[in-house]
Design a protein around this motif. Structure first.
Motif, PDB file in Angstrom:
ATOM      1  N   MET A 125      51.550  33.324  31.472  1.00  0.00           N
ATOM      2  CA  MET A 125      50.522  33.325  32.510  1.00  0.00           C
ATOM      3  C   MET A 125      51.032  33.975  33.789  1.00  0.00           C
ATOM      4  O   MET A 125      50.317  34.756  34.432  1.00  0.00           O
ATOM      5  CB  MET A 125      50.069  31.886  32.788  1.00  0.00           C
ATOM      6  N   SER A 126      52.276  33.672  34.164  1.00  0.00           N
ATOM      7  CA  SER A 126      52.864  34.274  35.366  1.00  0.00           C
ATOM      8  C   SER A 126      52.937  35.791  35.226  1.00  0.00           C
ATOM      9  O   SER A 126      52.619  36.533  36.160  1.00  0.00           O
ATOM     10  CB  SER A 126      54.279  33.720  35.599  1.00  0.00           C
ATOM     11  N   THR A 127      53.351  36.254  34.063  1.00  0.00           N
ATOM     12  CA  THR A 127      53.461  37.691  33.814  1.00  0.00           C
ATOM     13  C   THR A 127      52.115  38.377  33.978  1.00  0.00           C
ATOM     14  O   THR A 127      52.009  39.427  34.630  1.00  0.00           O
ATOM     15  CB  THR A 127      53.997  37.946  32.389  1.00  0.00           C
ATOM     16  N   VAL A 128      51.076  37.790  33.404  1.00  0.00           N
ATOM     17  CA  VAL A 128      49.739  38.397  33.464  1.00  0.00           C
ATOM     18  C   VAL A 128      49.245  38.455  34.907  1.00  0.00           C
ATOM     19  O   VAL A 128      48.690  39.473  35.346  1.00  0.00           O
ATOM     20  CB  VAL A 128      48.742  37.613  32.590  1.00  0.00           C
ATOM     21  N   VAL A 129      49.443  37.383  35.663  1.00  0.00           N
ATOM     22  CA  VAL A 129      48.982  37.351  37.053  1.00  0.00           C
ATOM     23  C   VAL A 129      49.699  38.416  37.883  1.00  0.00           C
ATOM     24  O   VAL A 129      49.073  39.113  38.703  1.00  0.00           O
ATOM     25  CB  VAL A 129      49.209  35.954  37.672  1.00  0.00           C
ATOM     26  N   ILE A 130      50.994  38.575  37.663  1.00  0.00           N
ATOM     27  CA  ILE A 130      51.759  39.577  38.415  1.00  0.00           C
ATOM     28  C   ILE A 130      51.244  40.983  38.123  1.00  0.00           C
ATOM     29  O   ILE A 130      51.058  41.798  39.036  1.00  0.00           O
ATOM     30  CB  ILE A 130      53.263  39.465  38.080  1.00  0.00           C
ATOM     31  N   TYR A 131      50.969  41.271  36.866  1.00  0.00           N
ATOM     32  CA  TYR A 131      50.451  42.600  36.526  1.00  0.00           C
ATOM     33  C   TYR A 131      48.989  42.759  36.927  1.00  0.00           C
ATOM     34  O   TYR A 131      48.537  43.872  37.214  1.00  0.00           O
ATOM     35  CB  TYR A 131      50.633  42.882  35.036  1.00  0.00           C
ATOM     36  N   ALA A 132      48.234  41.658  36.975  1.00  0.00           N
ATOM     37  CA  ALA A 132      46.840  41.736  37.419  1.00  0.00           C
ATOM     38  C   ALA A 132      46.761  42.186  38.868  1.00  0.00           C
ATOM     39  O   ALA A 132      45.837  42.903  39.267  1.00  0.00           O
ATOM     40  CB  ALA A 132      46.155  40.375  37.249  1.00  0.00           C
ATOM     41  N   ASP A 133      47.749  41.779  39.678  1.00  0.00           N
ATOM     42  CA  ASP A 133      47.765  42.202  41.084  1.00  0.00           C
ATOM     43  C   ASP A 133      48.008  43.708  41.210  1.00  0.00           C
ATOM     44  O   ASP A 133      47.573  44.328  42.178  1.00  0.00           O
ATOM     45  CB  ASP A 133      48.853  41.443  41.833  1.00  0.00           C
ATOM     46  N   LYS A 134      48.699  44.282  40.235  1.00  0.00           N
ATOM     47  CA  LYS A 134      48.983  45.721  40.272  1.00  0.00           C
ATOM     48  C   LYS A 134      47.809  46.545  39.750  1.00  0.00           C
ATOM     49  O   LYS A 134      47.837  47.776  39.832  1.00  0.00           O
ATOM     50  CB  LYS A 134      50.238  46.021  39.451  1.00  0.00           C
ATOM     51  N   ALA A 135      46.815  45.879  39.176  1.00  0.00           N
ATOM     52  CA  ALA A 135      45.630  46.569  38.656  1.00  0.00           C
ATOM     53  C   ALA A 135      44.618  46.715  39.787  1.00  0.00           C
ATOM     54  O   ALA A 135      44.069  45.722  40.265  1.00  0.00           O
ATOM     55  CB  ALA A 135      45.032  45.787  37.491  1.00  0.00           C
ATOM     56  N   HIS A 136      44.363  47.936  40.228  1.00  0.00           N
ATOM     57  CA  HIS A 136      43.513  48.168  41.392  1.00  0.00           C
ATOM     58  C   HIS A 136      42.119  48.677  41.035  1.00  0.00           C
ATOM     59  O   HIS A 136      41.273  48.809  41.908  1.00  0.00           O
ATOM     60  CB  HIS A 136      44.195  49.162  42.344  1.00  0.00           C
ATOM     61  N   THR A 137      41.884  48.976  39.767  1.00  0.00           N
ATOM     62  CA  THR A 137      40.568  49.465  39.353  1.00  0.00           C
ATOM     63  C   THR A 137      40.061  48.631  38.187  1.00  0.00           C
ATOM     64  O   THR A 137      40.824  47.891  37.548  1.00  0.00           O
ATOM     65  CB  THR A 137      40.640  50.946  38.905  1.00  0.00           C
ATOM     66  N   VAL A 138      38.766  48.768  37.925  1.00  0.00           N
ATOM     67  CA  VAL A 138      38.162  48.050  36.796  1.00  0.00           C
ATOM     68  C   VAL A 138      38.825  48.479  35.492  1.00  0.00           C
ATOM     69  O   VAL A 138      39.076  47.662  34.594  1.00  0.00           O
ATOM     70  CB  VAL A 138      36.639  48.310  36.737  1.00  0.00           C
ATOM     71  N   LEU A 139      39.120  49.780  35.378  1.00  0.00           N
ATOM     72  CA  LEU A 139      39.756  50.299  34.167  1.00  0.00           C
ATOM     73  C   LEU A 139      41.130  49.685  33.951  1.00  0.00           C
ATOM     74  O   LEU A 139      41.498  49.330  32.822  1.00  0.00           O
ATOM     75  CB  LEU A 139      39.872  51.823  34.249  1.00  0.00           C
ATOM     76  N   GLN A 140      41.893  49.519  35.036  1.00  0.00           N
ATOM     77  CA  GLN A 140      43.221  48.936  34.915  1.00  0.00           C
ATOM     78  C   GLN A 140      43.147  47.464  34.511  1.00  0.00           C
ATOM     79  O   GLN A 140      43.953  46.999  33.704  1.00  0.00           O
ATOM     80  CB  GLN A 140      43.983  49.105  36.235  1.00  0.00           C
ATOM     81  N   HIS A 141      42.165  46.745  35.070  1.00  0.00           N
ATOM     82  CA  HIS A 141      41.969  45.356  34.655  1.00  0.00           C
ATOM     83  C   HIS A 141      41.559  45.288  33.184  1.00  0.00           C
ATOM     84  O   HIS A 141      42.034  44.425  32.430  1.00  0.00           O
ATOM     85  CB  HIS A 141      40.900  44.681  35.523  1.00  0.00           C
TER      86      HIS A 141
END
Length: 208
Positions: A125-141
């Motif tokens: 869960m921690s890993t996903v949240v950290i990478y979610a913050d780096k996703a700046h567009t809908v496509l990246q999410h």
């Protein structure tokens, strides 16, 4: 969103390390019961990753936790998981013997303890949240959630071929794979912690 997120998720979930537990928990199951357990486990892995990607940052904001602090804490958790994997133990395993026996006695073990915490726990869960913050567009999410589907598919494939893989690799082979993934995960954990520490203490990067 680069492939590092996918590699990290595969390393921390590491379905290969959970194969002995899957075989143990499903001993005596019929083919249909085992198939149903595999499907539930794979779906739950995807749900945990997708929910963490969509809601994790909102929960941090709700509790007033900075992402930098979360990166340091999450990195430490990943490093702990990596050290366990380097000792050929499941990355997320945190259950004691009585809990395992109690869980094994339940009608279905697909969600607890097989998926949570053996496959997806706090480190995932921690890993996903950290990478979610780096996703700046809908496509990246969407890509991050897609990676969750890929990890779930890997779990589905590993568990479906569990007995064949266990026979081919043997205990030693599975341990070697687990240690290799642990080494990769340790390096990624250090990188995540260093990013968080630099944000918390800019002087570490020579910035004032």
């Amino acid at each position: 969103m680069d492939f590092k997120a996918l590699i990290t998720l595969l390393a921390v979930v590491n379905p290969l390390s959970a194969l002995p537990f899957f075989i143990h928990y499903t001993e005596g199951y019929t083919k249909e019961q085992r198939r149903r357990t595999i499907m539930i486990a794979a779906r739950t892995v995807f749900i945990v990753i997708a929910a963490s990607a969509l809601l994790g940052l909102h929960l941090l904001a709700f509790f007033g936790i900075s992402l930098a602090s979360f990166q340091v804490g999450g990195g430490m958790l990943l490093l702990t998981s990596a050290l366990s994997m380097l000792n050929a133990q499941p990355a997320e395993a945190r259950s004691n013997a009585s809990e395992i026996e109690d869980s094994a006695a339940r009608a279905s073990i697909a969600v607890v303890p097989l998926t949570i915490p053996l496959l997806t726990g706090p480190a995932t869960m921690s890993t996903v949240v950290i990478y979610a913050d780096k996703a700046h567009t809908v496509l990246q999410h969407a890509t991050l959630i897609f990676y969750g589907a890929v990890v779930a598919l890997a779990v589905l494939l590993c568990f479906t071929l569990a007995e064949r893989i266990a026979r081919r690799l043997g205990k030693t082979g599975i341990n070697v794979m687990t240690r290799l993934m642990g080494l990769v995960l340790a390096a990624i954990a250090v990188e995540i912690m260093s990013d968080g520490l630099v944000q918390l203490f800019p002087a570490l990067a020579g910035r004032s």
